[in-house]
Scaffold this active site. Structure first.
Site, mmCIF file in Angstrom:
data_model
loop_
_atom_site.group_PDB
_atom_site.id
_atom_site.type_symbol
_atom_site.label_atom_id
_atom_site.label_comp_id
_atom_site.label_asym_id
_atom_site.label_seq_id
_atom_site.Cartn_x
_atom_site.Cartn_y
_atom_site.Cartn_z
ATOM 1 N N ASP A 167 -14.245 -1.364 0.567
ATOM 2 C CA ASP A 167 -14.782 -0.599 1.691
ATOM 3 C C ASP A 167 -16.267 -0.374 1.454
ATOM 4 O OD1 ASP A 167 -13.670 1.034 4.178
ATOM 5 O OD2 ASP A 167 -15.330 2.160 3.294
ATOM 6 N N ARG A 202 0.807 -1.227 0.000
ATOM 7 C CA ARG A 202 0.000 0.000 0.000
ATOM 8 C C ARG A 202 0.842 1.279 0.000
ATOM 9 N NH1 ARG A 202 -4.634 1.251 2.346
ATOM 10 N NH2 ARG A 202 -3.886 3.272 1.688
ATOM 11 N N TYR A 241 -22.544 7.937 7.116
ATOM 12 C CA TYR A 241 -21.405 8.632 6.493
ATOM 13 C C TYR A 241 -21.887 9.715 5.528
ATOM 14 C CZ TYR A 241 -18.218 5.332 8.628
ATOM 15 O OH TYR A 241 -17.508 4.612 9.544
HETATM 16 O O1 CP3 Z 1 -10.290 -7.369 5.747
HETATM 17 C C1 CP3 Z 1 -11.427 -6.860 5.636
HETATM 18 O O2 CP3 Z 1 -12.260 -6.898 6.589
HETATM 19 C C2 CP3 Z 1 -11.873 -6.327 4.304
HETATM 20 C C3 CP3 Z 1 -11.783 -4.944 4.096
HETATM 21 C C4 CP3 Z 1 -12.720 -3.923 4.696
HETATM 22 C C5 CP3 Z 1 -12.316 -2.584 4.850
HETATM 23 N N1 CP3 Z 1 -13.372 -1.856 5.267
HETATM 24 C C6 CP3 Z 1 -10.973 -2.103 4.540
HETATM 25 C C7 CP3 Z 1 -10.505 -0.851 5.165
HETATM 26 C C8 CP3 Z 1 -14.058 -4.008 5.100
HETATM 27 C C9 CP3 Z 1 -14.971 -5.211 5.165
HETATM 28 C C10 CP3 Z 1 -14.465 -2.679 5.449
HETATM 29 C C11 CP3 Z 1 -15.828 -2.321 5.855
HETATM 30 C C12 CP3 Z 1 -16.042 -1.051 6.553
HETATM 31 N N2 CP3 Z 1 -15.573 0.196 6.235
HETATM 32 C C13 CP3 Z 1 -16.930 -0.895 7.639
HETATM 33 C C14 CP3 Z 1 -17.719 -2.000 8.264
HETATM 34 C C15 CP3 Z 1 -16.843 -2.877 9.093
HETATM 35 C C16 CP3 Z 1 -16.511 -2.331 10.433
HETATM 36 O O3 CP3 Z 1 -15.311 -2.202 10.720
HETATM 37 O O4 CP3 Z 1 -17.438 -2.094 11.216
HETATM 38 C C17 CP3 Z 1 -16.927 0.457 8.021
HETATM 39 C C18 CP3 Z 1 -17.698 1.073 9.161
HETATM 40 C C19 CP3 Z 1 -16.062 1.135 7.111
HETATM 41 C C20 CP3 Z 1 -15.742 2.596 7.074
HETATM 42 C C21 CP3 Z 1 -14.287 2.773 7.308
HETATM 43 N N3 CP3 Z 1 -13.317 2.655 6.314
HETATM 44 C C22 CP3 Z 1 -13.611 2.982 8.537
HETATM 45 C C23 CP3 Z 1 -14.290 3.185 9.879
HETATM 46 C C24 CP3 Z 1 -12.229 2.979 8.249
HETATM 47 C C25 CP3 Z 1 -11.085 3.047 9.236
HETATM 48 C C26 CP3 Z 1 -10.529 4.395 9.480
HETATM 49 C C27 CP3 Z 1 -9.117 4.238 10.040
HETATM 50 O O5 CP3 Z 1 -8.176 4.562 9.299
HETATM 51 O O6 CP3 Z 1 -8.971 3.757 11.173
HETATM 52 C C28 CP3 Z 1 -12.070 2.785 6.877
HETATM 53 C C29 CP3 Z 1 -10.801 2.664 6.151
HETATM 54 C C30 CP3 Z 1 -10.395 1.268 5.865
HETATM 55 N N4 CP3 Z 1 -11.196 0.319 5.306
HETATM 56 C C31 CP3 Z 1 -9.113 0.696 6.084
HETATM 57 C C32 CP3 Z 1 -9.176 -0.626 5.637
HETATM 58 C C33 CP3 Z 1 -8.065 -1.638 5.606
HETATM 59 C C34 CP3 Z 1 -7.918 1.424 6.660
HETATM 60 C C35 CP3 Z 1 -7.350 2.307 5.611
HETATM 61 C C36 CP3 Z 1 -5.912 2.007 5.236
HETATM 62 O O7 CP3 Z 1 -5.408 0.881 5.356
HETATM 63 O O8 CP3 Z 1 -5.298 2.974 4.740
#
Ligand code: CP3
Length: 346
Positions: free
Chosen positions: A79, A43, A154
């Protein structure tokens, strides 16, 4: 002789359908992601949304935890806001923050400006899923979508929110705007899940992560019918449906009734209580994600109790109660996976 393994007769799908299993299946929400050094490496210098739109990268990232842990299912790397981005909503996923929407949705015109999702919006998803299914072989792939309430939060708040106050205000004070928004997100979620299943996903999970913020009456009246529509349409695709939320003790029965084959239980709800509440459905969960920071024997003792309790459910898929915390030691998750796999099923 037992049949040769395929994704279709995997332990994961058997548990989801309430059939006998050779071992308790296990996977972890957020198993791909920042806890893995190999994820951080691929990444480097690439934004989250950009990564989700690159099929080769999606295949690689989704495969990383499968290779490392030998988990029983892969979760598609994407996501919940990705389909919104695909239909043209101006948003970004900001590192350490989460999804941020440039122009929050406040009026009927704002809702109507969002396009319905067609497979043409997400050809990169079809490509990634097809590539993954080939690469995964006998390991099933879980497709997913965000549920209408969580995605609405969101869109209406414009970013992450603690109290979801604007979202709930819209629900109560602009019912026609709320209804239109929920229908719009439901259409997008249904179409997005269909794309993933048509391309080869074996199961789907509907993430209603923030539904636990709702009083049961508001969930039942303003949210559940929309989630139920998404789950009913996913049911027509012939794959098991997992329905997940956080802080949902008071909603688990309704979340099951919304149409799930499997209901996710977070760690605040004792699993035996969760099993009672969901009725004749399988459960998924529910180790506290912070227990991986405890000594291994403390973690596995708790995991063993969860597996024992899971035996009284129609089916049990082992998971954490919510996503893997980024500072988690992957070696500890590997030990947890091996422990679950080695634990006798009866
Ligand atoms: O491995 C997995 O579970 C698959 C990937 C996945 C991601 N997001 C990747 C991600 C899945 C299934 C999600 C779903 C998601 N996204 C949800 C529902 C699941 C949950 O955790 O309740 C929600 C609420 C989101 C919205 C969202 N996107 C959040 C709250 C965040 C985290 C913010 C942070 O940086 O802490 C994201 C970003 C995100 N989605 C990351 C990942 C791996 C982190 C970003 C990164 O790696 O740069």
């Amino acid at each position: 002789m037992s049949p040769s393994p395929t994704a279709a007769n995997s332990a994961f799908l058997a548990a989801a359908r309430g059939l006998p299993v050779p071992h308790t299946p296990v996977w972890f929400m957020r198993q791909a992601g920042r806890s893995l050094p190999e994820y951080l490496k691929v990444r480097e210098g690439i934004g989250m949304l950009e990564s989700c739109m690159d099929p080769d990268l999606v295949v690689e990232i989704t495969m990383q935890p499968v290779r490392r842990y030998g988990v029983d299912a892969a979760i598609f790397f994407s996501d919940i806001v990705l389909p919104l981005k695909a239909v043209g909503v101006d948003l970004d996923i900001v590192a350490g923050v989460g999804p941020v929407v440039a122009k929050p949705v406040r009026t009927l015109a704002d809702v109507e400006a969002i396009d319905d999702l067609t497979p043409e919006h997400v050809t990169f998803i079809t490509q990634a899923v097809q590539g993954l299914v080939t690469e995964l072989g006998t390991t099933p792939l879980i497709g997913f979508a965000g549920a209408p309430f969580t995605v609405a939060s969101y869109l209406v708040e414009g970013g992450p929110s603690k109290d979801h106050a604007r979202t709930k205000a819209m629900m109560h004070s602009q019912p026609e705007v709320w209804d239109a928004l929920m229908r719009k997100i439901s259409q997008i979620a249904s179409a997005y899940l269909k794309v993933q299943v048509d391309a080869g996903a074996s199961a789907v999970q509907l993430f209603d992560s923030w539904a636990g913020a709702l009083a049961p009456i508001d969930y039942a009246e303003h949210v559940m019918p929309h989630s139920a529509r998404v789950l009913a349409q996913a049911g027509e695709l012939g794959v098991p449906r997992i329905h997940f939320g956080v802080g949902t003790t008071n909603l688990l029965t309704l979340m099951g009734e919304a149409g799930a084959d499997v209901v996710g239980v977070d760690w605040r709800t004792p699993l035996e209580r969760g099993i009672e509440l969901v009725g004749d459905r399988a459960v998924q969960g529910n180790l506290d994600p912070t227990l991986v920071f405890a000594p291994t024997e403390v973690m596995t003792e708790r995991a063993g109790r969860i597996i024992e309790t899971g035996r009284s459910a129609k089916g049990h898929i082992f998971n954490l109660g919510h996503g893997v915390i980024p500072s988690t030691d992957p070696d500890q998750l590997a030990r947890l996976t091996d422990f679950v796999h080695a634990y006798p099923v009866d």
